[in-house]
Design a protein around this motif. Structure first.
Motif, PDB file in Angstrom:
ATOM      1  N   PRO A   1       8.650   4.929   8.284  1.00  0.00           N
ATOM      2  CA  PRO A   1       7.625   5.917   7.944  1.00  0.00           C
ATOM      3  C   PRO A   1       6.591   5.456   6.915  1.00  0.00           C
ATOM      4  O   PRO A   1       5.451   5.888   6.957  1.00  0.00           O
ATOM      5  N   ASP A   2       6.956   4.567   6.011  1.00  0.00           N
ATOM      6  CA  ASP A   2       6.001   4.173   4.969  1.00  0.00           C
ATOM      7  C   ASP A   2       5.372   2.805   5.237  1.00  0.00           C
ATOM      8  O   ASP A   2       4.172   2.686   5.392  1.00  0.00           O
ATOM      9  N   ILE A   3       6.162   1.766   5.287  1.00  0.00           N
ATOM     10  CA  ILE A   3       5.681   0.424   5.620  1.00  0.00           C
ATOM     11  C   ILE A   3       6.575  -0.119   6.718  1.00  0.00           C
ATOM     12  O   ILE A   3       7.753   0.196   6.771  1.00  0.00           O
ATOM     13  N   ASN A   4       6.006  -0.925   7.609  1.00  0.00           N
ATOM     14  CA  ASN A   4       6.828  -1.387   8.735  1.00  0.00           C
ATOM     15  C   ASN A   4       7.803  -2.483   8.304  1.00  0.00           C
ATOM     16  O   ASN A   4       7.695  -3.049   7.213  1.00  0.00           O
ATOM     17  N   GLY A   5       8.756  -2.754   9.171  1.00  0.00           N
ATOM     18  CA  GLY A   5       9.814  -3.709   8.869  1.00  0.00           C
ATOM     19  C   GLY A   5       9.313  -5.112   8.571  1.00  0.00           C
ATOM     20  O   GLY A   5       9.893  -5.815   7.747  1.00  0.00           O
ATOM     21  N   LEU A   6       8.230  -5.537   9.230  1.00  0.00           N
ATOM     22  CA  LEU A   6       7.676  -6.864   8.945  1.00  0.00           C
ATOM     23  C   LEU A   6       7.145  -6.946   7.520  1.00  0.00           C
ATOM     24  O   LEU A   6       7.349  -7.948   6.834  1.00  0.00           O
ATOM     25  N   GLU A   7       6.481  -5.900   7.073  1.00  0.00           N
ATOM     26  CA  GLU A   7       5.963  -5.897   5.710  1.00  0.00           C
ATOM     27  C   GLU A   7       7.110  -5.874   4.696  1.00  0.00           C
ATOM     28  O   GLU A   7       7.046  -6.539   3.667  1.00  0.00           O
ATOM     29  N   VAL A   8       8.163  -5.121   4.999  1.00  0.00           N
ATOM     30  CA  VAL A   8       9.343  -5.110   4.125  1.00  0.00           C
ATOM     31  C   VAL A   8       9.890  -6.533   4.026  1.00  0.00           C
ATOM     32  O   VAL A   8      10.152  -7.036   2.933  1.00  0.00           O
ATOM     33  N   PHE A   9      10.057  -7.187   5.157  1.00  0.00           N
ATOM     34  CA  PHE A   9      10.570  -8.558   5.172  1.00  0.00           C
ATOM     35  C   PHE A   9       9.678  -9.483   4.353  1.00  0.00           C
ATOM     36  O   PHE A   9      10.159 -10.259   3.526  1.00  0.00           O
ATOM     37  N   ASP A  10       8.364  -9.416   4.586  1.00  0.00           N
ATOM     38  CA  ASP A  10       7.429 -10.288   3.869  1.00  0.00           C
ATOM     39  C   ASP A  10       7.512 -10.071   2.360  1.00  0.00           C
ATOM     40  O   ASP A  10       7.527 -11.029   1.589  1.00  0.00           O
ATOM     41  N   ARG A  11       7.575  -8.834   1.936  1.00  0.00           N
ATOM     42  CA  ARG A  11       7.668  -8.550   0.500  1.00  0.00           C
ATOM     43  C   ARG A  11       8.982  -9.066  -0.088  1.00  0.00           C
ATOM     44  O   ARG A  11       9.015  -9.578  -1.204  1.00  0.00           O
TER      45      ARG A  11
ATOM     46  N   GLU B   1       8.948 -12.696  -0.887  1.00  0.00           N
ATOM     47  CA  GLU B   1       8.189 -13.034  -2.099  1.00  0.00           C
ATOM     48  C   GLU B   1       9.021 -12.857  -3.368  1.00  0.00           C
ATOM     49  O   GLU B   1       8.673 -13.406  -4.405  1.00  0.00           O
ATOM     50  N   MET B   2      10.101 -12.094  -3.276  1.00  0.00           N
ATOM     51  CA  MET B   2      10.944 -11.815  -4.443  1.00  0.00           C
ATOM     52  C   MET B   2      12.024 -12.883  -4.568  1.00  0.00           C
ATOM     53  O   MET B   2      12.694 -13.225  -3.583  1.00  0.00           O
ATOM     54  N   GLU B   3      12.197 -13.409  -5.767  1.00  0.00           N
ATOM     55  CA  GLU B   3      13.184 -14.469  -5.988  1.00  0.00           C
ATOM     56  C   GLU B   3      14.595 -14.034  -5.579  1.00  0.00           C
ATOM     57  O   GLU B   3      15.358 -14.809  -5.005  1.00  0.00           O
ATOM     58  N   GLU B   4      14.943 -12.780  -5.855  1.00  0.00           N
ATOM     59  CA  GLU B   4      16.305 -12.294  -5.581  1.00  0.00           C
ATOM     60  C   GLU B   4      16.625 -12.233  -4.088  1.00  0.00           C
ATOM     61  O   GLU B   4      17.797 -12.278  -3.710  1.00  0.00           O
ATOM     62  N   THR B   5      15.618 -12.120  -3.247  1.00  0.00           N
ATOM     63  CA  THR B   5      15.872 -11.926  -1.814  1.00  0.00           C
ATOM     64  C   THR B   5      15.214 -12.978  -0.926  1.00  0.00           C
ATOM     65  O   THR B   5      15.347 -12.905   0.297  1.00  0.00           O
ATOM     66  N   ARG B   6      14.551 -13.940  -1.523  1.00  0.00           N
ATOM     67  CA  ARG B   6      13.892 -14.995  -0.738  1.00  0.00           C
ATOM     68  C   ARG B   6      14.935 -15.739   0.086  1.00  0.00           C
ATOM     69  O   ARG B   6      15.998 -16.091  -0.402  1.00  0.00           O
ATOM     70  N   GLY B   7      14.621 -15.950   1.350  1.00  0.00           N
ATOM     71  CA  GLY B   7      15.520 -16.702   2.218  1.00  0.00           C
ATOM     72  C   GLY B   7      16.616 -15.876   2.866  1.00  0.00           C
ATOM     73  O   GLY B   7      17.418 -16.406   3.620  1.00  0.00           O
ATOM     74  N   THR B   8      16.652 -14.576   2.578  1.00  0.00           N
ATOM     75  CA  THR B   8      17.676 -13.723   3.192  1.00  0.00           C
ATOM     76  C   THR B   8      17.382 -13.603   4.680  1.00  0.00           C
ATOM     77  O   THR B   8      16.273 -13.224   5.066  1.00  0.00           O
ATOM     78  N   PRO B   9      18.345 -13.905   5.548  1.00  0.00           N
ATOM     79  CA  PRO B   9      18.110 -13.779   6.984  1.00  0.00           C
ATOM     80  C   PRO B   9      17.932 -12.315   7.384  1.00  0.00           C
ATOM     81  O   PRO B   9      18.414 -11.413   6.696  1.00  0.00           O
ATOM     82  N   ALA B  10      17.213 -12.118   8.495  1.00  0.00           N
ATOM     83  CA  ALA B  10      16.916 -10.756   8.919  1.00  0.00           C
ATOM     84  C   ALA B  10      17.010 -10.596  10.426  1.00  0.00           C
ATOM     85  O   ALA B  10      16.774 -11.530  11.184  1.00  0.00           O
ATOM     86  N   ILE B  11      17.329  -9.357  10.802  1.00  0.00           N
ATOM     87  CA  ILE B  11      17.332  -8.918  12.195  1.00  0.00           C
ATOM     88  C   ILE B  11      16.379  -7.733  12.247  1.00  0.00           C
ATOM     89  O   ILE B  11      16.456  -6.831  11.410  1.00  0.00           O
ATOM     90  N   MET B  12      15.471  -7.727  13.224  1.00  0.00           N
ATOM     91  CA  MET B  12      14.525  -6.618  13.381  1.00  0.00           C
ATOM     92  C   MET B  12      14.915  -5.833  14.625  1.00  0.00           C
ATOM     93  O   MET B  12      15.128  -6.405  15.691  1.00  0.00           O
TER      94      MET B  12
END
Length: 161
Positions: free
Chosen positions: A71-81, A84-95
């Motif tokens: 509803p607010d930002i799409n999943g691709l934008e969530v992933f991209d953001r 960019e964050m050190e704590e979550t950079r490189g975390t694998p994802a499934i869409m």
């Protein structure tokens, strides 16, 4: 679900949390229950992208299971953001979605999961995504020269001068 094979990362992930980002409350709860009961991981649920960004930073999940249409930002934008964050950079994802932007997923290394889905497929894709991520991490580690391997070469060069 007996007979499933989990990657070695399942025994020692950086965290044992899979963050589910799904705005359909019933479907999100269903995925959470399946992950908690059928895998060695614990699921955490976020119902929108903004909430996911906050939870991911705090929880540092080993995998992101993202709905594409939020509803607010799409999943691709969530992933991209999150990348960019050190704590979550490189975390694998499934869409997840009925309508996925496959080219954009491929460019980012995100695993697709088309809705509607069967639960066995969900478990297989989770296992595959985590195993692939672990293999990539191992390959990167093996490509980096060890300091002890560099030192003798430097000493040899110095000795020749």
């Amino acid at each position: 679900m007996s007979g499933l094979v989990f990657p070695p990362a399942a025994q020692r992930p950086r965290s044992a949390i899979i963050l589910i980002v799904e705005d359909d409350a019933d479907f999100g709860k269903f995925l959470e229950e399946v992950i908690n009961s059928e895998t060695p991981y614990q699921a955490a649920l976020a119902d929108n992208g903004s909430c996911a960004l906050e939870k991911a930073k705090r929880l540092r999940p080993c995998l992101l299971l993202l709905d594409y249409k939020l509803p607010d930002i799409n999943g691709l934008e969530v992933f991209d953001r999150l990348q960019e964050m050190e704590e979550t950079r490189g975390t694998p994802a499934i869409m997840m979605s009925a309508d996925l932007p496959y080219e954009e997923l491929q460019q980012r290394g995100i695993h697709p999961l088309r809705k509607p889905m069967d639960i066995r497929r969900v478990i297989r894709v989770i296992t595959h995504a985590l195993a692939t991520s672990e293999e990539q991490q191992l390959a990167r580690t093996q490509q980096q020269p060890q300091p002890s391997q560099q030192q003798p070469r430097q000493q040899l060069v110095r000795a020749q001068f």
